[in-house]
Write an enzyme that holds these catalytic residues in place. Structure first.
Site, mmCIF file in Angstrom:
data_model
loop_
_atom_site.group_PDB
_atom_site.id
_atom_site.type_symbol
_atom_site.label_atom_id
_atom_site.label_comp_id
_atom_site.label_asym_id
_atom_site.label_seq_id
_atom_site.Cartn_x
_atom_site.Cartn_y
_atom_site.Cartn_z
ATOM 1 N N ASP A 182 0.928 -1.183 -0.019
ATOM 2 C CA ASP A 182 -0.094 -0.188 0.027
ATOM 3 C C ASP A 182 0.889 1.333 0.101
ATOM 4 O OD1 ASP A 182 -2.262 1.495 2.228
ATOM 5 O OD2 ASP A 182 -2.318 1.598 0.360
ATOM 6 N N ASN A 424 7.116 -6.818 6.690
ATOM 7 C CA ASN A 424 6.039 -6.474 7.354
ATOM 8 C C ASN A 424 4.679 -6.983 6.580
ATOM 9 O OD1 ASN A 424 4.333 -3.828 8.236
ATOM 10 N ND2 ASN A 424 3.748 -4.126 6.250
ATOM 11 N N GLU A 425 3.963 -7.382 7.766
ATOM 12 C CA GLU A 425 2.559 -7.985 7.329
ATOM 13 C C GLU A 425 2.658 -9.307 6.352
ATOM 14 O OE1 GLU A 425 0.091 -5.022 6.282
ATOM 15 O OE2 GLU A 425 -0.364 -4.310 8.359
ATOM 16 N N ASN A 483 0.406 -4.887 13.977
ATOM 17 C CA ASN A 483 -0.474 -3.918 13.305
ATOM 18 C C ASN A 483 -1.832 -4.313 13.289
ATOM 19 O OD1 ASN A 483 2.094 -3.173 12.496
ATOM 20 N ND2 ASN A 483 1.740 -3.538 10.345
ATOM 21 N N TYR A 485 -6.123 -2.959 13.290
ATOM 22 C CA TYR A 485 -6.991 -1.982 13.169
ATOM 23 C C TYR A 485 -8.440 -2.134 13.636
ATOM 24 C CZ TYR A 485 -3.170 -0.174 10.213
ATOM 25 O OH TYR A 485 -1.951 0.523 9.721
ATOM 26 N N TYR A 489 -10.555 -1.390 9.961
ATOM 27 C CA TYR A 489 -10.810 -2.525 9.039
ATOM 28 C C TYR A 489 -11.968 -3.563 9.456
ATOM 29 C CZ TYR A 489 -7.132 -0.820 6.038
ATOM 30 O OH TYR A 489 -6.350 0.145 5.021
ATOM 31 N N GLU A 520 1.527 -0.402 13.982
ATOM 32 C CA GLU A 520 0.564 0.200 13.318
ATOM 33 C C GLU A 520 -0.662 0.311 13.894
ATOM 34 O OE1 GLU A 520 -0.060 -0.794 9.018
ATOM 35 O OE2 GLU A 520 2.285 -0.950 8.637
ATOM 36 N N TRP A 565 -0.003 4.360 12.631
ATOM 37 C CA TRP A 565 -0.003 4.642 10.999
ATOM 38 C C TRP A 565 -0.876 5.463 10.541
ATOM 39 C CZ3 TRP A 565 3.497 2.377 8.021
ATOM 40 C CH2 TRP A 565 3.444 2.457 6.769
ATOM 41 N N LYS A 584 -4.119 7.732 6.364
ATOM 42 C CA LYS A 584 -4.124 7.594 7.880
ATOM 43 C C LYS A 584 -2.985 8.566 8.295
ATOM 44 C CE LYS A 584 -5.864 2.928 7.875
ATOM 45 N NZ LYS A 584 -5.779 2.690 6.265
#
Ligand SMILES: CCCCCC[C@@H]1NC[C@@H](O)[C@H](O)[C@H]1C(=O)O
Length: 614
Positions: A182, A424-425, A483, A485, A489, A520, A565, A584
């Site tokens: 992203d 990352n992720e 991370n 949300y 999300y 995040e 984030w 964000k």
């Protein structure tokens, strides 16, 4: 790998400036562009991404190769009895380099330096330098691209005949990168390019580590390890002077490439209270040849994960900050020293003390700035967008391993770097064999970090919103980095339910017994959108989101940090989830504060760097 520097023995010639440029094909470029002047070139500034520098051509949509070209004028005196090296701080994502029509070599990976010894290839006078660069990302690159599929958060209605026909047509007629990440796929010569000159016998590398410390002003022992290059240099020729910030020599050693040096009354490097020493390494003159010299800055500080605490100089540190991006108007991902200085100023203004180099190693200039400003960095590889196809890809594993070696080789001496993020992720919660494959992939990489870092810093993988009960990897890392949300999300707009769900998961991590930090959490926010009961995308919602979630973090003393984030809005690929990019940021893309920034400034100014929860 030492950063080029001019000193008594060395010279750096910057190759930054306006180069000639042309786009080329999706899979290749004309070889005649490598050994003759580019026909009808356009101007292109270096350092800088090419994507936003020209409006006649839609360079944001470019897919495949481009060619940069410039002449390099060299005085004969510079080459006499010297070694000449051509260095790229980065070229994104893959590069073929030619000098006077001869291919010097290639490099894969868009965020770390590479160099070529051109001592026997560079001519006095005019030389033609050509660099072909490929911006394609796919299943075997880091970052990962969804070749032939859709991008991260891309739009799709899979299975509908017309849509499938359109996707196939696009593949054949308008091929485009499909990033599984992203952030906009800015590409080109994003960073500095240098020609540097050294003596033929030279200092190839220097590692400085802190071996023991007392308190501030008490004796400390540092270790040094010098690697020599070229013929003729011998350990007996090596001299090391330790110079303090005032320029006084406080200790020295000679006659060996490695050893320990005691600094009698050491000033420690601390977050918010930086102190830099310089190790002045010199090689004795060999006959008519000037001996080499390199001035390596370093900080006296220790890093340790102990129980559920992250200790810097033996004190429990609390991370306050964010994920960032190298991202700005016009420059794209290009190195911009004004922006770096501005961002560091904003980090101080916000009362923050750290950031993660999401999702790739940043330009060295930023680490130097953080060293002197006392800002802590979690240094991250470009391994973003991974999933189970990657975990059984042996070639990718080798590339990922090399990226880790190169990142640590480049950044090992920075006191600001306190932890390495391997990825990352990566998506690895599918359970069963897929989760097992992820564990088999990441465990050796964690061990590689411990093996190659002379300072022995902790390793982590930053994991995304996933089924933490099936994630076998995150819990094996030195620090758990999450991370999450909740309230964005998922459970969107419902911060009560979001905080409830967050605590259900925190109860799980409480059982794991490791230090946990958030790397995040955040909410897209369009500046100027408001509401008495702020809904999603409003400035009130973003502020309330952080206020509510941070209050939950405060209840757990084993949560050692909050990196939200994102520091600022940033550019992404087009898609139905992105309104001129990812919003964000707690700052707009041109670095103006949203309402939440003022809340965080008040919160972070009241949180100490050390002992917040001890
Ligand atoms: C489905 C849940 C996915 C959450 C993923 C959240 C993402 N983490 C990685 C960052 O690069 C993205 O910008 C961030 C986001 O989208 O703002």
């Amino acid at each position: 790998m030492l950063y080029p520097q001019t000193n008594a023995a060395r010279t750096v010639v910057s190759l930054d400036g306006v180069w000639n440029f042309r786009t080329a094909g999706a899979t290749d470029y004309p070889t005649e562009w490598t050994d003759a002047p580019l026909p009808e070139p356009m101007p292109m500034a270096v350092p800088g991404s090419y994507n936003d520098q020209n409006d006649e051509t839609n360079l944001r949509a470019h897919y495949g190769w481009v060619v940069y070209q410039r002449t390099v004028e060299v005085p004969a005196a510079l080459l006499k009895n010297s070694r000449a090296v051509l260095r790229f701080d980065a070229a994104t994502h893959a590069a073929d380099v030619y000098l006077n029509g001869e291919k010097l070599g290639s490099h894969k990976g868009g965020f770390l330096p590479f160099e070529f010894d051109v001592t026997d290839k560079l001519k006095a006078g005019s030389n033609l330098l050509a660099v072909a660069i490929d911006n394609r990302v796919n299943q075997s690159t880091l970052p990962v691209g969804n070749e032939g599929n859709v991008a991260f958060f891309g739009s799709d209605n899979a299975g509908i005949p017309s849509v499938e026909a359109g996707k196939q047509w696009a593949l054949e007629h308008t091929p485009q990168n499909m990033p599984n990440f992203d952030f906009f796929n800015f590409a080109g010569l994003n960073r500095h390019v240098e020609l540097y000159i050294t003596p033929k016998s030279y200092i190839a590398d220097i590692a400085v580590i802190t071996k023991s410390i007392g308190g501030e002003g008490e004796p400390a022992v540092i270790g040094y390890d010098v690697t020599l290059g070229g013929e003729g240099a011998a350990p007996a020729d090596v001299h090391v002077s330790i110079v303090d910030a005032s320029g006084a020599t406080v200790a020295e050693a000679s006659g060996a490439t490695a050893g320990d040096i005691e600094i009698p009354a050491a000033h420690l490097w601390n977050p918010g209270a930086a102190y830099l020493y310089t190790a002045v390494v010199t090689l004795a003159d060999a006959g008519e040849e000037v001996g080499d010299e390199y001035r390596q800055t370093f900080g006296v500080r220790t890093i340790e994960v102990k129980g559920r605490q992250f200790l810097i100089n033996g004190k429990p540190f609390y991370f306050k900050g964010f994920g960032k991006h190298e991202d700005s108007f016009f420059h794209g991902r290009g190195t911009d020293q004004v922006l770096n200085v501005k961002d560091v100023s904003l980090i101080h203004w916000l009362g923050a003390n750290s950031f993660r180099t999401s999702h790739y190693p940043y330009a060295e200039n930023m680490y130097d700035l953080c060293d002197r400003e006392g800002i802590v960095i979690i240094d991250e590889t470009p391994a973003v967008g991974m999933s189970w196809p990657q975990y059984t890809d042996k070639a990718l594993f080798e590339h990922h391993s090399q990226v880790i070696r190169d990142m640590i080789a480049r950044d090992k001496n920075h006191p600001c770097v306190v932890m390495w993020s391997i990825a990352n992720e990566p998506w690895y919660d599918q359970g069963g064999e897929k989760s097992e494959n992820a564990l088999k992939y990441f465990t050796p990489l964690r061990d590689l970090v411990h093996e190659v870092d002379p300072q022995g810093r902790p390793a982590t993988v930053v994991c995304c919103q996933n089924d933490y009960t099936k994630d076998l990897v995150t819990r094996t890392m030195d620090v758990v980095c999450l991370n999450r949300y909740y309230g964005w999300y998922n459970l969107s707009g419902n911060l009560d339910a979001a905080c409830y769900a967050l605590n259900v998961e925190l109860d799980f991590w409480d059982e794991i017994g490791k230090p946990v930090m958030f790397t995040e959490y955040g909410a897209d926010t369009v500046e100027g959108i408001h509401g008495t009961h702020g809904e999603m995308f409003s400035e009130e919602y973003q502020r309330e989101y952080f206020a509510r979630v941070d209050a939950e973090f405060d209840k757990r003393d084993w949560i050692i940090g909050e990196q939200l984030w994102n520091f600022a809005d940033f550019s992404t690929i087009q898609g139905p989830m992105r309104v001129e990019g990812n919003r964000k940021g707690i700052l707009t893309r041109d670095r103006q504060p949203k309402m939440a920034a003022h809340f965080l400034r008040d919160r972070w100014k009241a949180i100490p760097d050390f002992g917040y929860k001890a």
